[in-house]
Design a protein around this motif. Structure first.
Motif, PDB file in Angstrom:
ATOM      1  N   LEU A 559       0.857  -1.123   0.055  1.00 42.89           N
ATOM      2  CA  LEU A 559      -0.035  -0.055  -0.009  1.00 42.89           C
ATOM      3  C   LEU A 559       1.076   1.419  -0.019  1.00 42.89           C
ATOM      4  CD1 LEU A 559      -2.726   1.313   0.045  1.00 42.89           C
ATOM      5  CD2 LEU A 559      -2.825   1.088   2.446  1.00 42.89           C
ATOM      6  N   THR A 560       2.036   1.338   0.529  1.00 44.02           N
ATOM      7  CA  THR A 560       3.078   2.417   0.667  1.00 44.02           C
ATOM      8  C   THR A 560       3.378   2.753  -0.672  1.00 44.02           C
ATOM      9  OG1 THR A 560       3.490   1.941   2.876  1.00 44.02           O
ATOM     10  CG2 THR A 560       4.968   3.487   1.679  1.00 44.02           C
ATOM     11  N   ARG A 561       3.814   1.514  -1.156  1.00 41.42           N
ATOM     12  CA  ARG A 561       4.422   1.706  -2.632  1.00 41.42           C
ATOM     13  C   ARG A 561       3.406   2.223  -3.618  1.00 41.42           C
ATOM     14  NH1 ARG A 561       4.158  -1.518  -7.313  1.00 41.42           N
ATOM     15  NH2 ARG A 561       6.121  -1.465  -8.634  1.00 41.42           N
ATOM     16  N   GLN A 562       1.866   1.963  -3.539  1.00 43.03           N
ATOM     17  CA  GLN A 562       1.119   2.160  -4.268  1.00 43.03           C
ATOM     18  C   GLN A 562       0.719   3.892  -4.171  1.00 43.03           C
ATOM     19  OE1 GLN A 562      -0.404   0.530  -6.960  1.00 43.03           O
ATOM     20  NE2 GLN A 562      -1.060   2.448  -7.564  1.00 43.03           N
ATOM     21  N   ARG A 563       0.771   4.111  -2.879  1.00 43.24           N
ATOM     22  CA  ARG A 563       0.697   5.430  -2.457  1.00 43.24           C
ATOM     23  C   ARG A 563       1.491   6.514  -2.962  1.00 43.24           C
ATOM     24  NH1 ARG A 563      -2.430   5.485   3.599  1.00 43.24           N
ATOM     25  NH2 ARG A 563      -3.911   4.332   3.071  1.00 43.24           N
ATOM     26  N   TRP A 564       2.877   5.770  -2.800  1.00 48.45           N
ATOM     27  CA  TRP A 564       3.854   6.558  -3.362  1.00 48.45           C
ATOM     28  C   TRP A 564       3.911   6.826  -5.055  1.00 48.45           C
ATOM     29  CZ3 TRP A 564       8.204   6.114  -6.777  1.00 48.45           C
ATOM     30  CH2 TRP A 564       9.266   6.932  -6.562  1.00 48.45           C
ATOM     31  N   LEU A 565       3.512   5.887  -5.639  1.00 48.17           N
ATOM     32  CA  LEU A 565       3.468   5.846  -7.022  1.00 48.17           C
ATOM     33  C   LEU A 565       2.462   6.955  -7.512  1.00 48.17           C
ATOM     34  CD1 LEU A 565       3.790   2.045  -8.107  1.00 48.17           C
ATOM     35  CD2 LEU A 565       5.314   3.988  -8.406  1.00 48.17           C
ATOM     36  N   ASP A 566       1.172   7.029  -6.723  1.00 52.14           N
ATOM     37  CA  ASP A 566       0.066   7.728  -6.921  1.00 52.14           C
ATOM     38  C   ASP A 566       0.272   9.140  -6.372  1.00 52.14           C
ATOM     39  OD1 ASP A 566      -1.028   5.513  -8.077  1.00 52.14           O
ATOM     40  OD2 ASP A 566      -2.365   4.925  -6.253  1.00 52.14           O
ATOM     41  N   GLY A 567       1.378   9.427  -5.785  1.00 57.05           N
ATOM     42  CA  GLY A 567       1.873  10.896  -5.325  1.00 57.05           C
ATOM     43  C   GLY A 567       1.063  11.069  -3.874  1.00 57.05           C
ATOM     44  N   GLU A 568       0.281  10.185  -3.274  1.00 53.51           N
ATOM     45  CA  GLU A 568      -0.431  10.554  -2.351  1.00 53.51           C
ATOM     46  C   GLU A 568       0.317  10.381  -0.603  1.00 53.51           C
ATOM     47  OE1 GLU A 568      -3.612   7.437  -2.252  1.00 53.51           O
ATOM     48  OE2 GLU A 568      -4.299   7.847  -4.136  1.00 53.51           O
ATOM     49  N   LEU A 569       1.557  10.352  -0.785  1.00 50.58           N
ATOM     50  CA  LEU A 569       2.442  10.300   0.575  1.00 50.58           C
ATOM     51  C   LEU A 569       2.936  11.828   0.601  1.00 50.58           C
ATOM     52  CD1 LEU A 569       4.346   7.116   0.419  1.00 50.58           C
ATOM     53  CD2 LEU A 569       2.541   7.749   1.892  1.00 50.58           C
ATOM     54  N   GLU A 570       2.386  12.239   1.892  1.00 47.75           N
ATOM     55  CA  GLU A 570       3.067  13.764   2.091  1.00 47.75           C
ATOM     56  C   GLU A 570       4.229  13.735   2.615  1.00 47.75           C
ATOM     57  OE1 GLU A 570       1.497  17.334   4.865  1.00 47.75           O
ATOM     58  OE2 GLU A 570       0.184  15.799   4.586  1.00 47.75           O
ATOM     59  N   PRO A 571       5.295  14.356   1.748  1.00 49.67           N
ATOM     60  CA  PRO A 571       6.681  14.453   2.463  1.00 49.67           C
ATOM     61  C   PRO A 571       6.661  15.191   3.559  1.00 49.67           C
ATOM     62  CG  PRO A 571       6.551  15.828   0.537  1.00 49.67           C
ATOM     63  CD  PRO A 571       5.055  15.140   0.586  1.00 49.67           C
ATOM     64  N   ALA A 575      10.587  19.970   0.697  1.00 49.41           N
ATOM     65  CA  ALA A 575      11.842  19.561  -0.048  1.00 49.41           C
ATOM     66  C   ALA A 575      11.791  17.997  -0.134  1.00 49.41           C
ATOM     67  CB  ALA A 575      13.147  20.104   0.651  1.00 49.41           C
ATOM     68  N   ASP A 576      10.789  17.656  -0.599  1.00 52.37           N
ATOM     69  CA  ASP A 576      10.563  16.246  -0.872  1.00 52.37           C
ATOM     70  C   ASP A 576      11.402  15.387  -1.690  1.00 52.37           C
ATOM     71  OD1 ASP A 576       9.418  17.525  -2.976  1.00 52.37           O
ATOM     72  OD2 ASP A 576       8.257  15.688  -3.601  1.00 52.37           O
ATOM     73  N   GLN A 577      12.366  16.230  -2.464  1.00 47.22           N
ATOM     74  CA  GLN A 577      13.423  15.560  -3.391  1.00 47.22           C
ATOM     75  C   GLN A 577      14.526  15.305  -2.374  1.00 47.22           C
ATOM     76  OE1 GLN A 577      12.604  14.320  -6.236  1.00 47.22           O
ATOM     77  NE2 GLN A 577      10.686  15.362  -5.931  1.00 47.22           N
ATOM     78  N   LEU A 578      14.373  14.656  -1.371  1.00 46.30           N
ATOM     79  CA  LEU A 578      15.193  14.525  -0.199  1.00 46.30           C
ATOM     80  C   LEU A 578      16.679  13.785  -0.627  1.00 46.30           C
ATOM     81  CD1 LEU A 578      16.177  14.632   2.526  1.00 46.30           C
ATOM     82  CD2 LEU A 578      14.911  12.713   3.232  1.00 46.30           C
ATOM     83  N   ALA A 579      16.624  12.782  -1.459  1.00 46.84           N
ATOM     84  CA  ALA A 579      17.714  11.833  -1.841  1.00 46.84           C
ATOM     85  C   ALA A 579      17.553  11.364  -3.022  1.00 46.84           C
ATOM     86  CB  ALA A 579      18.120  10.787  -0.691  1.00 46.84           C
ATOM     87  N   ASP A 580      17.289  12.071  -4.008  1.00 47.70           N
ATOM     88  CA  ASP A 580      17.113  11.546  -5.506  1.00 47.70           C
ATOM     89  C   ASP A 580      18.852  10.867  -6.054  1.00 47.70           C
ATOM     90  OD1 ASP A 580      14.532  13.048  -7.625  1.00 47.70           O
ATOM     91  OD2 ASP A 580      14.913  10.958  -6.802  1.00 47.70           O
ATOM     92  N   GLN A 581      19.217   9.797  -5.376  1.00 42.95           N
ATOM     93  CA  GLN A 581      20.520   9.531  -5.658  1.00 42.95           C
ATOM     94  C   GLN A 581      20.556   8.512  -7.017  1.00 42.95           C
ATOM     95  OE1 GLN A 581      22.837  10.517  -3.918  1.00 42.95           O
ATOM     96  NE2 GLN A 581      21.725  11.360  -2.154  1.00 42.95           N
ATOM     97  N   PRO A 582      21.792   8.564  -7.476  1.00 44.46           N
ATOM     98  CA  PRO A 582      21.758   7.796  -8.661  1.00 44.46           C
ATOM     99  C   PRO A 582      21.581   6.060  -8.260  1.00 44.46           C
ATOM    100  CG  PRO A 582      23.862   8.376  -7.785  1.00 44.46           C
ATOM    101  CD  PRO A 582      22.842   9.254  -7.198  1.00 44.46           C
ATOM    102  N   ALA A 583      21.366   5.495  -9.111  1.00 36.91           N
ATOM    103  CA  ALA A 583      21.118   3.963  -8.996  1.00 36.91           C
ATOM    104  C   ALA A 583      22.382   3.186  -8.600  1.00 36.91           C
ATOM    105  CB  ALA A 583      20.787   3.294 -10.103  1.00 36.91           C
ATOM    106  N   ASP A 584      22.243   2.213  -7.976  1.00 35.30           N
ATOM    107  CA  ASP A 584      23.612   1.446  -7.445  1.00 35.30           C
ATOM    108  C   ASP A 584      24.595   1.259  -8.732  1.00 35.30           C
ATOM    109  OD1 ASP A 584      23.862  -1.908  -6.608  1.00 35.30           O
ATOM    110  OD2 ASP A 584      25.211  -0.269  -6.268  1.00 35.30           O
ATOM    111  N   SER A 585      25.829   1.619  -8.321  1.00 34.73           N
ATOM    112  CA  SER A 585      26.687   1.227  -9.392  1.00 34.73           C
ATOM    113  C   SER A 585      27.713   0.103  -8.948  1.00 34.73           C
ATOM    114  CB  SER A 585      27.710   2.662  -9.580  1.00 34.73           C
ATOM    115  OG  SER A 585      28.385   2.974  -8.406  1.00 34.73           O
ATOM    116  N   HIS A 586      27.243  -0.480  -7.989  1.00 36.08           N
ATOM    117  CA  HIS A 586      28.275  -1.589  -7.962  1.00 36.08           C
ATOM    118  C   HIS A 586      28.307  -2.901  -8.822  1.00 36.08           C
ATOM    119  CE1 HIS A 586      29.770  -0.268  -3.838  1.00 36.08           C
ATOM    120  NE2 HIS A 586      28.622   0.658  -3.784  1.00 36.08           N
TER     121      HIS A 586
END
Length: 586
Positions: A559-571, A575-586
């Motif tokens: 349910l958390t995943r679905q709400r995240w995808l739907d933009g329903e979670l309130e940051p 500054a909700d772009q807290l950590a748009d980090q690059p994908a794993d490079s390992h």
């Protein structure tokens, strides 16, 4: 217990044999109020209400039980058993119907009645509105001033005792059909394994609509003829150490709770609040209903050993509603087993010794299978047994396995009547009628069960298994501003099909005015990379109390995943772009 066909008969027996013993005592939220019922009075009250229910129902009709933790719930539950009505324990509906399971439960089981407190607990009319919309008759319940003692129309063991709705942590709640025989078998399994007896008083704060609260903490002591003390969940959450004080005051031998409750007691520990408390009589500290963490066992024992708590009382256990309740646990007095295994091996779904000091993962055993219950670890794809040392789906057989899901024949067939594939001929010799739990784990050479997580929650990134509860635990301990047991890790797929891991994490209330978001994000990413060799795609901090959880406190990752995808979670902030980090490079 021998010769009984239902728990209603057990209560009738206790009313005769132990009439003046306090069966149930309730700690009210009002200081000093502790109403109680003896076994004789409980039986009389339930028999009186059962006569009313029998006049309004046909055998097999469903009745919602919508109560807080109170004496009226206990009376209503046993009245249903006596009247041949299928009880459906349910939490009171929330105002926002989209965010609780009550509407889905009402639609699924189509109840004839709904029982709740006569004193209006519903000032906004939410409950009455829901019931009226669905044509469900409301029956207010209050304790009779002078109940007449009557045997009540007891029903046979082939009928359902109640519907236990699943937590909905990974899907829509389903009504598990628990028969009288399922219930009696599991209660007897618990009695034998845990060594409980008539003097084993229980103290609980877990809601009675949750299977651990209902079966382990209420029905087990009634089955034994032992006292039961009920506290309110809100009272525990506000003052968790009061649970320990109640264990001391009532000389309780048994108290069960999910893993987070033991962490909360440590986090809220205050020496002055434990003054005079002696926990040496606490023999069974059952830890279940969510992943059991080895670190929690050690923290709790170290914190409360000065107050008489014996580490051997800590009893990690595994169970689920589909098996009535308990599946595995260690014997009374046995020390909890902790294994050190390879963290990298765990990611590859195998159990192996650590390759170096940085490769250690400490896991807690949930004990061996209860007497009369068979466990198997099965490859969920091939449906073949796996050898010791490999992680697979936990399958089981027992008389306590429920009849199936209410009104869901296809799902019942798939989950409750699974078959283990073998190479034997003819095919009729295949092992059939196993319960597929949907949980992952492995058995060691001694038959001890170690639970790894939910099959649906496992995240596979570049062919490596990552278990959300492990990442969540790492995140929670990476910075003091983050709430323990209030995170959800899940995976999403990007435009080219790569899996990326997201973490949604609550902030501690005490840190809300001094939160340094960049500092928190950096600490979280460093901890996850160091411990799991993977970078998080995104970390979202949210306000306390907003992470989707079930009524029993389980994280609802899907349910958390679905709400995240739907933009329903309130940051936490803009500054909700807290950590748009690059994908794993390992």
């Amino acid at each position: 217990m021998r010769g009984f066909s239902s728990l209603a008969e057990v209560l009738q027996h206790q009313a005769v044999q132990r009439p003046d013993i306090a069966a149930v005592t309730v700690y009210s939220d009002r200081p000093g109020e502790r109403p109680s019922l003896t076994f004789a009075t409980l039986h009389a009250q339930a028999a009186c209400l059962a006569e009313q229910l029998a006049a309004q129902t046909a055998p097999g009709d469903r009745a919602l039980l919508i109560f807080p933790s109170c004496l009226e719930f206990v009376v209503a539950y046993f009245a249903c058993l006596m009247a041949g009505v299928v009880a459906v324990p349910m939490m009171p509906p929330r105002r926002n119907a989209n965010h609780d399971a009550s509407a889905a439960i009402m639609a699924d089981c189509t109840p004839r009645l709904a029982l709740s407190l006569a004193a209006d607990p519903d000032p906004r009319g939410t409950l009455r509105e829901r019931l009226a919309e669905r044509g469900i008759r409301h029956v207010p319940v209050s304790l009779a001033s002078e109940p007449t003692v009557a045997p009540g129309p007891l029903r046979g063991t082939t009928e359902l005792a109640f519907l236990q709705y699943t937590s909905g942590s990974t899907s829509t709640p389903k009504g598990v059909m628990v028969s009288h025989r399922n219930l009696l078998d599991n209660l007897e399994m618990m009695r034998k394994r845990l060594g409980n007896h008539t003097d084993s008083a229980h103290v609980s704060w877990i809601p009675l609509y949750h299977d651990l609260g209902l079966i382990m903490n209420l029905l087990q002591p009634i089955y034994l003829g032992a006292p039961c003390v009920l506290m309110t969940p809100s009272g525990f959450m506000h003052r968790p150490l009061n649970w320990l004080r109640a264990i001391h005051e009532h000389g309780a031998e048994v108290a069960a709770a999910p893993n987070f409750a033991y962490d909360l007691c440590v986090d809220r520990f205050r020496q002055e609040q434990m003054e005079g408390v002696d926990l040496s009589g606490w023999k069974i500290a059952l830890n279940g209903a969510e992943p059991v963490r080895a670190a929690t066992l050690a923290r709790f024992a170290a914190t409360f050993e000065p107050y008489g708590f014996d580490a051997r009382a800590m009893r990690p256990a595994y169970g689920l509603a589909e098996a009535t309740l308990l599946v595995s646990a260690a014997d009374r007095g046995a020390e909890a087993r902790i294994r050190e295994i390879s963290a990298s091996g765990l990611k590859a779904a195998r159990v192996a010794p650590p390759e170096h000091p940085g490769d250690i993962s400490r896991i807690a055993s949930c004990g061996s299978a209860m007497a009369g219950l068979s466990l198997a670890i099965v490859d969920p794809e091939t449906r073949r047994r796996l050898p010791p040392g490999q992680i697979g789906e936990i399958w089981l057989q027992a008389g306590s396995v429920a009849c199936g899901y209410w009104g869901r024949p296809a799902e019942s067939e798939a989950s409750f009547r699974a078959r283990i594939e073998t190479d034997s001929e003819p095919p009729a010799e295949q092992e059939d009628n196993w319960l597929r739990t949907g949980d992952l784990g492995h058995l060691d050479a001694d038959g001890e069960l170690y639970v790894a997580g939910r099959l649906k929650d496992v995240m596979i990134v570049r062919g490596v298994n990552h278990y959300p509860q492990d990442i969540e635990a790492t995140v929670a301990t990476s910075h003091p501003a983050l709430r323990r047991d209030h995170a959800a890790a899940f995976a999403i797929t990007d435009d080219v099909g790569n899996e990326q891991i997201i973490v949604v994490q609550e902030v501690e209330r005490t840190q809300r005015h001094s939160l340094a978001e960049a500092e928190v994000a950096s600490a979280v990413q460093a901890a996850v990379v160091n411990n799991h060799d993977i970078a998080l795609h995104k970390i979202m901090l949210i306000r306390p109390g907003t992470l989707p959880k079930t009524t029993s406190g389980k994280i609802q990752r899907s349910l958390t995943r679905q709400r995240w995808l739907d933009g329903e979670l309130e940051p936490w902030s803009s500054a909700d772009q807290l950590a748009d980090q690059p994908a794993d490079s390992h």
